[in-house]
Design a protein around this motif. Sequence first.
Motif, mmCIF file in Angstrom:
data_model
loop_
_atom_site.group_PDB
_atom_site.id
_atom_site.type_symbol
_atom_site.label_atom_id
_atom_site.label_comp_id
_atom_site.label_asym_id
_atom_site.label_seq_id
_atom_site.Cartn_x
_atom_site.Cartn_y
_atom_site.Cartn_z
ATOM 1 N N ARG A 148 -1.122 -7.054 -4.676
ATOM 2 C CA ARG A 148 -1.400 -5.629 -4.489
ATOM 3 C C ARG A 148 -0.269 -5.001 -3.684
ATOM 4 N NH1 ARG A 148 -5.698 -6.253 -1.891
ATOM 5 N NH2 ARG A 148 -6.965 -6.468 -3.756
ATOM 6 N N LEU A 149 0.314 -3.893 -4.194
ATOM 7 C CA LEU A 149 1.341 -3.168 -3.447
ATOM 8 C C LEU A 149 0.825 -1.768 -3.148
ATOM 9 C CD1 LEU A 149 3.060 -5.433 -5.043
ATOM 10 C CD2 LEU A 149 5.001 -4.030 -4.316
ATOM 11 N N VAL A 150 0.980 -1.332 -1.898
ATOM 12 C CA VAL A 150 0.466 -0.031 -1.468
ATOM 13 C C VAL A 150 1.551 0.668 -0.655
ATOM 14 C CG1 VAL A 150 -1.419 1.202 -0.325
ATOM 15 C CG2 VAL A 150 -1.798 -1.133 -1.183
ATOM 16 N N ALA A 151 1.760 1.954 -0.939
ATOM 17 C CA ALA A 151 2.695 2.749 -0.140
ATOM 18 C C ALA A 151 2.062 4.092 0.152
ATOM 19 C CB ALA A 151 4.011 2.952 -0.889
ATOM 20 N N THR A 152 2.331 4.615 1.342
ATOM 21 C CA THR A 152 1.838 5.949 1.683
ATOM 22 C C THR A 152 2.744 6.584 2.731
ATOM 23 O OG1 THR A 152 0.020 7.261 2.569
ATOM 24 C CG2 THR A 152 0.268 5.036 3.463
ATOM 25 N N ASP A 153 2.961 7.882 2.597
ATOM 26 C CA ASP A 153 3.686 8.631 3.630
ATOM 27 C C ASP A 153 2.716 9.558 4.378
ATOM 28 O OD1 ASP A 153 3.160 10.642 1.874
ATOM 29 O OD2 ASP A 153 5.236 11.193 1.491
ATOM 30 N N THR A 154 1.435 9.316 4.237
ATOM 31 C CA THR A 154 0.298 10.050 4.821
ATOM 32 C C THR A 154 -0.046 11.331 4.046
ATOM 33 O OG1 THR A 154 1.428 11.459 6.448
ATOM 34 C CG2 THR A 154 0.935 9.198 7.137
ATOM 35 N N HIS A 155 0.858 11.769 3.141
ATOM 36 C CA HIS A 155 0.522 12.912 2.285
ATOM 37 C C HIS A 155 0.032 12.452 0.907
ATOM 38 C CE1 HIS A 155 2.378 15.509 5.221
ATOM 39 N NE2 HIS A 155 3.464 14.777 5.172
ATOM 40 N N ARG A 156 0.512 11.270 0.525
ATOM 41 C CA ARG A 156 0.085 10.692 -0.754
ATOM 42 C C ARG A 156 0.098 9.193 -0.605
ATOM 43 N NH1 ARG A 156 5.300 12.014 -3.330
ATOM 44 N NH2 ARG A 156 6.941 11.667 -1.838
ATOM 45 N N LEU A 157 -0.515 8.527 -1.560
ATOM 46 C CA LEU A 157 -0.637 7.071 -1.507
ATOM 47 C C LEU A 157 -0.594 6.554 -2.930
ATOM 48 C CD1 LEU A 157 -3.149 5.013 0.582
ATOM 49 C CD2 LEU A 157 -3.136 4.725 -1.890
ATOM 50 N N ALA A 158 0.090 5.415 -3.124
ATOM 51 C CA ALA A 158 0.101 4.779 -4.439
ATOM 52 C C ALA A 158 -0.312 3.330 -4.276
ATOM 53 C CB ALA A 158 1.494 4.872 -5.067
#
Lengths: 365, 365
Positions: free
Chosen positions: B167-177
Amino acid sequence: MKIICTRQNLVQGVTTAQRGVSAKNPLPILSGILFIAKNNSLELHATDLEMGIQCTIPANVQEEGSIVLPARYLGEIVRRLPDAPIQIDATQGNNAIIRYGQSEITINGYDAQEFPVLPNPQGKGSLSIPEEDLKEILRQVLFATSTDENRPVFTGVLMENNNGCLRLVATDTHRLALREENIGNDIEDISVIIPGKALNELARVIGAPDRNVTISLGDNQVIFSMEDTRLVSRLIEGQFPNYRQVIPRGYKTRLRMRTKELLESVERASLLARVGSQIVRLAIEEEKVIITANTEVGRIHEEVPVFLDGETTAISFNAVYLIDALRAIGSDNIYLDLSGPLSPGILRPVEEDNYLSLVLPVRTS
Amino acid sequence: MKIICTRQNLVQGVTTAQRGVSAKNPLPILSGILFIAKNNSLELHATDLEMGIQCTIPANVQEEGSIVLPARYLGEIVRRLPDAPIQIDATQGNNAIIRYGQSEITINGYDAQEFPVLPNPQGKGSLSIPEEDLKEILRQVLFATSTDENRPVFTGVLMENNNGCLRLVATDTHRLALREENIGNDIEDISVIIPGKALNELARVIGAPDRNVTISLGDNQVIFSMEDTRLVSRLIEGQFPNYRQVIPRGYKTRLRMRTKELLESVERASLLARVGSQIVRLAIEEEKVIITANTEVGRIHEEVPVFLDGETTAISFNAVYLIDALRAIGSDNIYLDLSGPLSPGILRPVEEDNYLSLVLPVRTS
């Protein structure tokens, strides 16, 4: 105005007209394109007051009229429109509604009455030349123009016509390019200086096969007329330098070599030479020229085979000027004529007698 | 060292290694690539101390040894070399003579002993995944990372492995993938944060069909091993936010629509909306979503057909975030799940159940 046209025609028209819009023009309305709908076509005009471009695209005119719309937004928007019939409705106020499918974009514009009228002079003399030929001629001379606006004459290209021979000359005082073309027109002699900027834009819009450009002169203006597009530019006033004087008549050393081999060698040398002053040295021997450059990053030694006619010698050039000249020459084989280390080098195509470019040497200690 | 190799292999090796060189590194030697010739191959190493790239190309080793050469000059030079055998001779002092045909370039370099040794840890756990799959997974999550170095955790991508599910997750606090992939490996569970910068470089060097990447973990490091290339990166320390908490469980409104139609509409809206704050409004009706934006330049009204499940509603998004999410989704049809104007929107591919991206709404007055 109210018109319907295809996306493809609109994109082509806006893209062409946009070339006439200056990014840094102080008058807001000049960041726009003037649209005029009449006679079942749509005219697009743009100008920065020095140069103007006008083009015409087919359109179904539902209501004649005109409006000015901001070029930058419009260009980006029309390129992103779906491939469907597009209606531009500018019948109410200074804005236009662009309709496509179920959607629409309203763009705020300007009153067409406030747009400066493009100069539209009746040409005096005129001559005609295939678009492809003129494009190649421009490619061969434009690189030698200067960008220094303090000396306007050198930012332009001299265009002369004598006895059916068209001649274009450009120089920034470090190099010079001269191209002649026998166009055989029975028209009066001319000698004008055309801004390099306008010719650069012209070079971008021409090139269609089997089509001609007509060049005509107005009062202090030149007009290039193509099939659907016109480009008008002011002329540069002043005296172009006597280019004949700076071109040496003979040579002490003539090299004949393959353009590509010298170009690629000098390009590699330039990668190192840019750390210094872009100086490359050419040492001419009996059967080869040795290209060297020496900087703090490293040094290069290249050998290119040549046919030598005359004396061996050595000369240094600015690599960038030599590269520009070699890229412009458009010929597989060249002559490089030298008359000693302090005289200019002259590059000529072996196959043609209608072009030369001159590069001043660099005096090295 | 002294080696002979082909131009093609040298270009490929230098281009890959260059990705490990930081343009703004304060240590001069780190602007270079370490060459090590041994065992009939040439190793190229580069590092910015955060990340390192190492690749190996075939070479005829005439004398083993090593040297550091400046990456930028070397890259430009080798790309311009003729397609002939190339010798690199670094047997004398801290420079290398690059010989080709009758010509040669000498480049000043650095002593290989001064180059920081690349971390080369033995991986603890390791898992394997096809290069093409990992490239696509990275494309789908990397856009959601932050570039704000003040909050390092958000500049990274969380990589978890539980029960054979990567599982890979990224977020800049405005969006998340979030992307999951069943890789079925029987390896220990992991949970690490990998710098987005390293994964961006990884995404550029992988993608070969029918080849695998092996991912292994060292002490505070991750190693990606490909056929001829290894990429090592430090891990980001810290606690990744609890992403499960921010993903709404149900929805009040589910739209199903064509990705391309919504994307193109929002892209057009964004051209106008960038003059303001990139706010686009989506009004969801029974059979369509109406996309609008309204700025001083103009306004847009677009309609996209949808299948609606649940309540009609309206919500505003930052157009740039919505565009990024729609471009990343990689599916012809999407679900957009909403739970009111102040809850995040969730985008999911209709065809797959392994990806979602979340975009926070913009609160409009």
